[in-house]
Design an enzyme around this catalytic site. Structure first.
Site, PDB file in Angstrom:
ATOM      1  N   ASP A 106       0.833  -1.203   0.000  1.00  0.00           N
ATOM      2  CA  ASP A 106       0.000   0.000   0.000  1.00  0.00           C
ATOM      3  C   ASP A 106       0.872   1.259   0.000  1.00  0.00           C
ATOM      4  OD1 ASP A 106      -2.194  -1.611   0.169  1.00  0.00           O
ATOM      5  OD2 ASP A 106      -2.465  -1.341   2.328  1.00  0.00           O
TER       6      ASP A 106
HETATM    7  N1  URA Z   1      -1.555  -5.690   4.107  1.00  0.00           N
HETATM    8  C1  URA Z   1      -1.948  -4.392   4.050  1.00  0.00           C
HETATM    9  O1  URA Z   1      -2.968  -4.017   4.602  1.00  0.00           O
HETATM   10  N2  URA Z   1      -1.174  -3.525   3.338  1.00  0.00           N
HETATM   11  C2  URA Z   1      -0.029  -3.884   2.718  1.00  0.00           C
HETATM   12  O2  URA Z   1       0.646  -3.041   2.113  1.00  0.00           O
HETATM   13  C3  URA Z   1       0.370  -5.237   2.798  1.00  0.00           C
HETATM   14  C4  URA Z   1      -0.412  -6.121   3.500  1.00  0.00           C
END
Ligand code: URA
Length: 244
Positions: A106
């Site tokens: 993310d």
């Molecule tokens: N889970 C999440 O919520 N975000 C990420 O970037 C990776 C795993």
């Protein structure tokens, strides 16, 4: 992303303009080499990374590339974005626009991100049956109680996708920090799992993917090629595939 492979006769007609009906003769004359060896069989498959030459002139000679990047927060896991810097923008490489991401993070997550121009590698890492472990360090707002680990291990139902998450491991490191191991990558998975406990994630950092650990000497934004040792699991998988 699919890997590209074509039959040799088709490849030669597209790459060198040789008519399909003339290919057998050209091959019989020993004029075509595949990875340095004369090729005689029109049925041979030409993979994206096979070296092919005709009369000693290279028709194709693309090298597979595998990079690990320390993704900083605020950089988007995409190849193009009109608002944010992308992870591909961080690569100082001529062929960076051939690269794609093998497992996104993310926008506000950081840590290990793998980039490649080899669709076989990214598919290998995301194949559900491979169950490749991804380890994250997670900091949350409220204390993590003993109820979390069993709930992560049992799996959580995500109504939107109509799936139950595969067993995940949670180890408490301090009152508000845990290490979480996933064997899949659902959308915002860790945030949604902590969300079940109404506990917002403040920081999320990926430490490893399978046997590949984020190199601690890489500062955020830095990257380096993967080593042969880091690629060993992938090579074993490739050798097990038919026709490799
Ligand atoms: N889970 C999440 O919520 N975000 C990420 O970037 C990776 C795993």
């Amino acid at each position: 992303m699919r890997s590209k492979s074509a039959r040799l006769d088709r490849f030669l007609s597209e790459a060198a303009g040789i008519r399909r009906r003339d290919v057998r003769r050209v091959l019989a004359q020993g004029r075509v080499a595949l990875n340095g060896f004369p090729a005689f069989d029109i049925q041979q498959r030409v993979g994206e990374f096979c070296q092919v030459s005709l009369d000693g002139e290279l028709l194709q000679n693309k090298q597979p590339r595998y990079l690990m990047l320390h993704k900083p927060k605020g950089v988007v896991s995409a190849t193009i974005d009109h608002q944010h810097t992308t992870v591909v923008d961080l690569l100082d490489e001529k062929d960076r626009h051939d690269m794609h991401i093998a497992g996104r993070l993310d926008l506000h997550s950081s840590g290990l991100l793998l980039l490649t121009n080899d669709g076989r590698f990214s598919r290998y890492l995301t194949l559900p049956e491979q169950k490749i472990a991804k380890v994250y360090k997670v900091e949350v707002e409220h204390p993590i109680t003993d109820a979390y680990a069993p709930a992560f291990a049992e799996g959580m139902y995500f109504g939107y996708e109509d799936i139950t998450t595969l067993p995940a491991k949670l180890v408490i490191l301090s009152e508000t920090v845990a290490e979480v191991t996933l064997v899949e990558g659902r959308y915002h998975q860790i945030k949604r799992m902590f969300g079940r406990f109404r506990n917002p994630v403040l920081a999320l950092h990926r430490l490893s993917i399978g046997n590949i650990l984020l190199d601690e000497s890489l500062m955020p934004g830095d990257y380096r090629p993967l080593t042969q040792a880091e690629l060993s699991g992938f090579y074993q998988h490739l050798n097990a595939l038919p026709g490799q």
